[in-house]
Scaffold this active site. Structure first.
Site, mmCIF file in Angstrom:
data_model
loop_
_atom_site.group_PDB
_atom_site.id
_atom_site.type_symbol
_atom_site.label_atom_id
_atom_site.label_comp_id
_atom_site.label_asym_id
_atom_site.label_seq_id
_atom_site.Cartn_x
_atom_site.Cartn_y
_atom_site.Cartn_z
ATOM 1 N N TRP A 158 -28.851 30.629 5.180
ATOM 2 C CA TRP A 158 -27.809 30.455 4.171
ATOM 3 C C TRP A 158 -27.927 31.447 3.015
ATOM 4 O O TRP A 158 -27.019 31.549 2.204
ATOM 5 C CB TRP A 158 -27.895 29.031 3.588
ATOM 6 C CG TRP A 158 -29.296 28.666 3.169
ATOM 7 C CD1 TRP A 158 -30.208 27.985 3.923
ATOM 8 C CD2 TRP A 158 -29.958 29.007 1.956
ATOM 9 N NE1 TRP A 158 -31.404 27.880 3.249
ATOM 10 C CE2 TRP A 158 -31.273 28.502 2.025
ATOM 11 C CE3 TRP A 158 -29.567 29.690 0.791
ATOM 12 C CZ2 TRP A 158 -32.207 28.662 1.000
ATOM 13 C CZ3 TRP A 158 -30.501 29.852 -0.223
ATOM 14 C CH2 TRP A 158 -31.798 29.344 -0.117
ATOM 15 N N ASN A 159 -29.064 32.144 2.886
ATOM 16 C CA ASN A 159 -29.268 32.867 1.618
ATOM 17 C C ASN A 159 -28.426 34.145 1.504
ATOM 18 O O ASN A 159 -28.103 34.564 0.397
ATOM 19 C CB ASN A 159 -30.755 33.127 1.365
ATOM 20 C CG ASN A 159 -31.403 33.952 2.418
ATOM 21 O OD1 ASN A 159 -30.854 34.128 3.506
ATOM 22 N ND2 ASN A 159 -32.574 34.479 2.133
ATOM 23 N N LYS A 182 -24.179 30.961 15.398
ATOM 24 C CA LYS A 182 -24.138 29.722 14.596
ATOM 25 C C LYS A 182 -24.725 30.012 13.220
ATOM 26 O O LYS A 182 -25.906 30.304 13.096
ATOM 27 C CB LYS A 182 -24.948 28.608 15.260
ATOM 28 C CG LYS A 182 -24.671 27.263 14.597
ATOM 29 C CD LYS A 182 -25.831 26.304 14.669
ATOM 30 C CE LYS A 182 -26.973 26.648 13.758
ATOM 31 N NZ LYS A 182 -26.668 26.579 12.299
ATOM 32 N N PRO A 183 -23.890 29.937 12.176
ATOM 33 C CA PRO A 183 -24.407 30.170 10.823
ATOM 34 C C PRO A 183 -25.101 28.914 10.291
ATOM 35 O O PRO A 183 -24.996 27.842 10.889
ATOM 36 C CB PRO A 183 -23.142 30.458 10.017
ATOM 37 C CG PRO A 183 -22.069 29.688 10.722
ATOM 38 C CD PRO A 183 -22.449 29.645 12.182
ATOM 39 N N ALA A 184 -25.757 29.042 9.157
ATOM 40 C CA ALA A 184 -26.435 27.900 8.531
ATOM 41 C C ALA A 184 -25.411 26.851 8.108
ATOM 42 O O ALA A 184 -24.284 27.178 7.717
ATOM 43 C CB ALA A 184 -27.227 28.375 7.323
ATOM 44 N N GLY A 238 -34.498 33.318 9.682
ATOM 45 C CA GLY A 238 -34.716 32.003 9.097
ATOM 46 C C GLY A 238 -36.198 31.760 8.911
ATOM 47 O O GLY A 238 -36.988 32.707 8.810
ATOM 48 N N GLU A 260 -36.503 37.463 12.429
ATOM 49 C CA GLU A 260 -36.680 37.880 11.021
ATOM 50 C C GLU A 260 -37.038 36.617 10.261
ATOM 51 O O GLU A 260 -36.156 35.822 9.945
ATOM 52 C CB GLU A 260 -35.374 38.470 10.478
ATOM 53 C CG GLU A 260 -34.878 39.710 11.186
ATOM 54 C CD GLU A 260 -35.584 40.967 10.729
ATOM 55 O OE1 GLU A 260 -36.359 40.902 9.754
ATOM 56 O OE2 GLU A 260 -35.370 42.004 11.359
ATOM 57 N N LEU A 261 -38.309 36.427 9.961
ATOM 58 C CA LEU A 261 -38.775 35.118 9.494
ATOM 59 C C LEU A 261 -39.195 35.145 8.032
ATOM 60 O O LEU A 261 -38.908 36.085 7.298
ATOM 61 C CB LEU A 261 -39.897 34.636 10.411
ATOM 62 C CG LEU A 261 -39.525 34.643 11.913
ATOM 63 C CD1 LEU A 261 -40.684 34.194 12.768
ATOM 64 C CD2 LEU A 261 -38.284 33.809 12.190
ATOM 65 N N CYS A 294 -35.871 36.618 1.313
ATOM 66 C CA CYS A 294 -37.104 36.662 2.125
ATOM 67 C C CYS A 294 -38.058 37.758 1.656
ATOM 68 O O CYS A 294 -39.260 37.673 1.904
ATOM 69 C CB CYS A 294 -36.757 36.858 3.582
ATOM 70 S SG CYS A 294 -35.720 38.284 3.835
ATOM 71 N N GLU A 392 -43.941 29.932 0.609
ATOM 72 C CA GLU A 392 -42.837 30.714 0.043
ATOM 73 C C GLU A 392 -42.055 29.780 -0.904
ATOM 74 O O GLU A 392 -41.497 28.782 -0.462
ATOM 75 C CB GLU A 392 -41.968 31.140 1.229
ATOM 76 C CG GLU A 392 -40.907 32.138 0.979
ATOM 77 C CD GLU A 392 -40.082 32.384 2.262
ATOM 78 O OE1 GLU A 392 -40.044 31.521 3.150
ATOM 79 O OE2 GLU A 392 -39.465 33.454 2.338
HETATM 80 P P1 NAD Z 1 -34.090 27.687 8.599
HETATM 81 O O1 NAD Z 1 -35.088 28.209 9.554
HETATM 82 O O2 NAD Z 1 -34.238 26.287 8.139
HETATM 83 O O3 NAD Z 1 -32.623 27.775 9.232
HETATM 84 C C1 NAD Z 1 -32.115 29.005 9.730
HETATM 85 C C2 NAD Z 1 -31.059 28.718 10.790
HETATM 86 O O4 NAD Z 1 -31.666 28.049 11.902
HETATM 87 C C3 NAD Z 1 -29.919 27.814 10.315
HETATM 88 O O5 NAD Z 1 -28.730 28.268 10.931
HETATM 89 C C4 NAD Z 1 -30.308 26.459 10.878
HETATM 90 O O6 NAD Z 1 -29.225 25.608 11.126
HETATM 91 C C5 NAD Z 1 -30.957 26.848 12.190
HETATM 92 N N1 NAD Z 1 -31.928 25.880 12.691
HETATM 93 C C6 NAD Z 1 -32.844 25.182 11.972
HETATM 94 N N2 NAD Z 1 -33.592 24.431 12.791
HETATM 95 C C7 NAD Z 1 -33.143 24.646 14.052
HETATM 96 C C8 NAD Z 1 -33.528 24.177 15.339
HETATM 97 N N3 NAD Z 1 -34.528 23.309 15.505
HETATM 98 N N4 NAD Z 1 -32.848 24.612 16.406
HETATM 99 C C9 NAD Z 1 -31.863 25.498 16.270
HETATM 100 N N5 NAD Z 1 -31.446 26.004 15.093
HETATM 101 C C10 NAD Z 1 -32.086 25.578 13.989
HETATM 102 O O7 NAD Z 1 -34.067 28.694 7.388
HETATM 103 P P2 NAD Z 1 -33.179 28.645 6.058
HETATM 104 O O8 NAD Z 1 -33.729 27.599 5.152
HETATM 105 O O9 NAD Z 1 -31.721 28.615 6.379
HETATM 106 O O10 NAD Z 1 -33.478 30.108 5.451
HETATM 107 C C11 NAD Z 1 -34.577 30.371 4.643
HETATM 108 C C12 NAD Z 1 -35.670 31.056 5.436
HETATM 109 O O11 NAD Z 1 -35.150 32.237 6.046
HETATM 110 C C13 NAD Z 1 -36.810 31.523 4.548
HETATM 111 O O12 NAD Z 1 -38.042 31.255 5.154
HETATM 112 C C14 NAD Z 1 -36.590 33.039 4.467
HETATM 113 O O13 NAD Z 1 -37.748 33.769 4.205
HETATM 114 C C15 NAD Z 1 -36.029 33.331 5.801
HETATM 115 N N6 NAD Z 1 -35.281 34.587 5.774
HETATM 116 C C16 NAD Z 1 -35.808 35.659 6.424
HETATM 117 C C17 NAD Z 1 -35.141 36.870 6.397
HETATM 118 C C18 NAD Z 1 -35.700 38.074 7.105
HETATM 119 O O14 NAD Z 1 -34.972 39.035 7.270
HETATM 120 N N7 NAD Z 1 -36.950 38.062 7.535
HETATM 121 C C19 NAD Z 1 -33.929 36.990 5.715
HETATM 122 C C20 NAD Z 1 -33.409 35.872 5.063
HETATM 123 C C21 NAD Z 1 -34.105 34.666 5.123
#
Ligand code: NAD
Length: 490
Positions: A158-159, A182-184, A238, A260-261, A294, A392
């Protein structure tokens, strides 16, 4: 449809499958809220496995023709998409602010940033080369050609609701892949708007499909793709736990993965640094999107000789930052995304203070502004035992750790399972060489806080994931190599 749209014209509530806007098979919906007020902006499709399968079916049908399209024709579609995004940058920026909360200037900035990847990969589409391998035997010719991996599933956070999905869809389409996405759940409206513009740009039916789902239903919906052998790649941005789950679940069908975590970025200020530049760089990298980035510095290490001075210089600038709703033209920091985010930030600050940290600026919720606001905060005397050192924070908190020598700084910076971004400030050319080699991170900012560019490879090492987005390397993740060996030539 007119190409220049108002914010309301950009709002779509249904899934986009096979070139059509369709409700979830179950008819269910969920609400998207404005983080500044907690009010519902719109309700969107709450998809299930059936919708995910329908999207994958459409992507499979569309794949052969898109794979075989001339690269310049794929590029033309992507260029049109880029132009439409740019024409609608203001409305898209406002939509990002509305559902994600970042100030409008940042929302619009994200649109330009996301669009830059679309343009980059539109150009790259026509530069996918193979090799003619030097002849090894008479009568035999060997070549290596690159081809699209197939259907790509893109899952985004979502960020950066526009940039994160744009920099996945653009290389996938450029390479000749078809996409299911699938977006957030917090920010689906921007992704839907982006897909609306892709439709207007002429992306053929089935080539790009997007479904939305609540967190609860996202898990089974995405699982349908994880277990579908036609989906050949997962590209995910994510958190690290979710990235690991996707890797485990997709192992059964051995999909290609780009992950990309999360990060836990160190920012090191040496005694010999230009302190003004270091403060400016830290402000730029730390407070972008209120720290919900991130690559945001999470641990700031300052050498003993300049520790107090740097803290004072930083605290003055941080205290002057304006926290306000995205609609305020002077806002520099908006609301955090939701109550969970605010609770984590408050927990980190409370834990640090309980363990002896001193608050130099901020350190409190700003409830008078709305439900999700936190004051930008500077903490002195941070230690590795504090929660904010190993997790984080994803918020506007700057903890300052003290160090004495270079080896200690590098050791502390690397003392994390993560390895996305890192930063350091120094004016000693030999130190710059040593430290830039010593840091375990995919991205190193040297006397620079703003690192992102479509021309540069973005990605991490260690538990921050693998794969690179942007740059000349960014297409590789969407391509596989086919080796052709032709005999009987003599
Ligand atoms: P998140 O992992 O909770 O969710 C990301 C996506 O995954 C969302 O679309 C969510 O609906 C989906 N999702 C969550 N659990 C799932 C599952 N069990 N099965 C399938 N899909 C699932 O992350 P967030 O809170 O949306 O984003 C923040 C995180 O993203 C932070 O840790 C940040 O560092 C990371 N991030 C990394 C980068 C990068 O480029 N490395 C960039 C931006 C954000």
């Amino acid at each position: 449809m007119a190409s220049k749209l108002e914010l309301n014209d950009l709002i779509r509530r249904d899934n986009f499958i096979d070139g059509k806007w369709v409700a979830a098979a179950s008819g269910k919906r969920f609400g998207v809220t404005n983080p500044a007020t907690g009010e519902v902006i719109a309700d969107v499709a709450d998809s299930s496995e059936a919708d995910a399968r329908a999207a994958a079916d459409a992507a499979a049908r569309a794949f052969p023709a898109w794979r075989d399209a001339l690269p310049r024709d794929r590029a033309a579609v992507l260029h049109r998409w880029h132009d439409l995004i740019m024409e609608n940058a203001n409305a898209l920026g406002r939509l990002i602010s509305l559902e994600q909360g970042k100030p409008f200037a940042e929302g619009r900035g994200e649109v330009l940033y996301g669009a830059s990847y679309v343009k980059w990969f539109a150009d790259e589409a026509t530069r996918i080369y193979g090799d003619i391998i030097p002849q090894q035997q008479r009568g035999k010719r060997m070549t290596a050609v690159k081809e699209p991996v197939g259907i790509v599933a893109a899952i985004t956070p979502w960020n950066f609701p526009l940039a994160m999905i744009a920099r996945k869809i653009a290389p996938a389409l450029a390479a000749g892949c078809t996409v299911v996405g699938k977006p957030a759940e917090d920010t689906p409206l921007t992704a839907l708007a982006l897909v609306l513009l892709a439709q207007e740009a002429g992306v053929p039916p089935g080539v790009l499909n997007l479904i939305t789902a609540s967190r609860e239903n996202a898990v089974p919906a995405v699982a349908a793709w994880l277990h579908d052998s036609r989906v050949r790649k997962i590209t995910f941005t994510g958190s690290t736990p979710v990235g690991k789950y996707l890797a485990r679940e997709s192992a059964e069908t051995l999909k290609k993965l780009s992950l990309e975590l999360g990060g836990n970025a160190p920012f090191i200020v040496f005694d010999d640094a230009d302190l003004d530049a270091a403060v400016t760089g830290l402000l730029a990298s730390k407070f972008r999107n209120g720290g919900q980035t991130c690559v945001s510095p999470n641990r700031v290490y300052v050498q003993s000789g300049v520790y107090e001075k740097f803290g004072d210089m930083l605290a003055k600038r941080v205290a002057a930052l304006k926290v306000a709703p995205a609609t305020d033209p002077d806002a520099q920091i908006g609301p955090m995304i939701n109550a969970r985010a605010i609770d984590k930030i408050a927990r980190h600050v409370d834990d640090a203070v309980a363990q002896g940290a001193r608050i130099l600026a901020g350190g409190k919720r700003l409830d008078a502004l709305g439900p999700n606001y936190y004051a930008p905060t500077v903490l002195l005397d941070a230690t590795p035992q504090m929660q904010l050192s190993c997790e984080e924070t994803f918020g506007p908190i700057v903890p300052l750790f003290r160090f004495d020598d270079e080896a200690e700084a590098i050791r502390s910076a690397n003392d994390t399972p993560f390895g996305l971004a890192s930063y350091f400030y120094s004016q000693d050319i030999r130190r710059i060489d040593r430290v830039s080699r010593g840091l375990e991170a995919g991205i190193v900012g040297i006397n620079e806080g703003a690192l992102a560019s479509e021309a540069a490879p973005f990605g991490g090492v260690k538990e921050s994931g693998y794969g690179r987005e942007g740059s000349k390397y960014g297409l590789d993740d969407y391509l596989s190599i086919r080796y052709l060996c032709q005999g009987c030539l003599e």
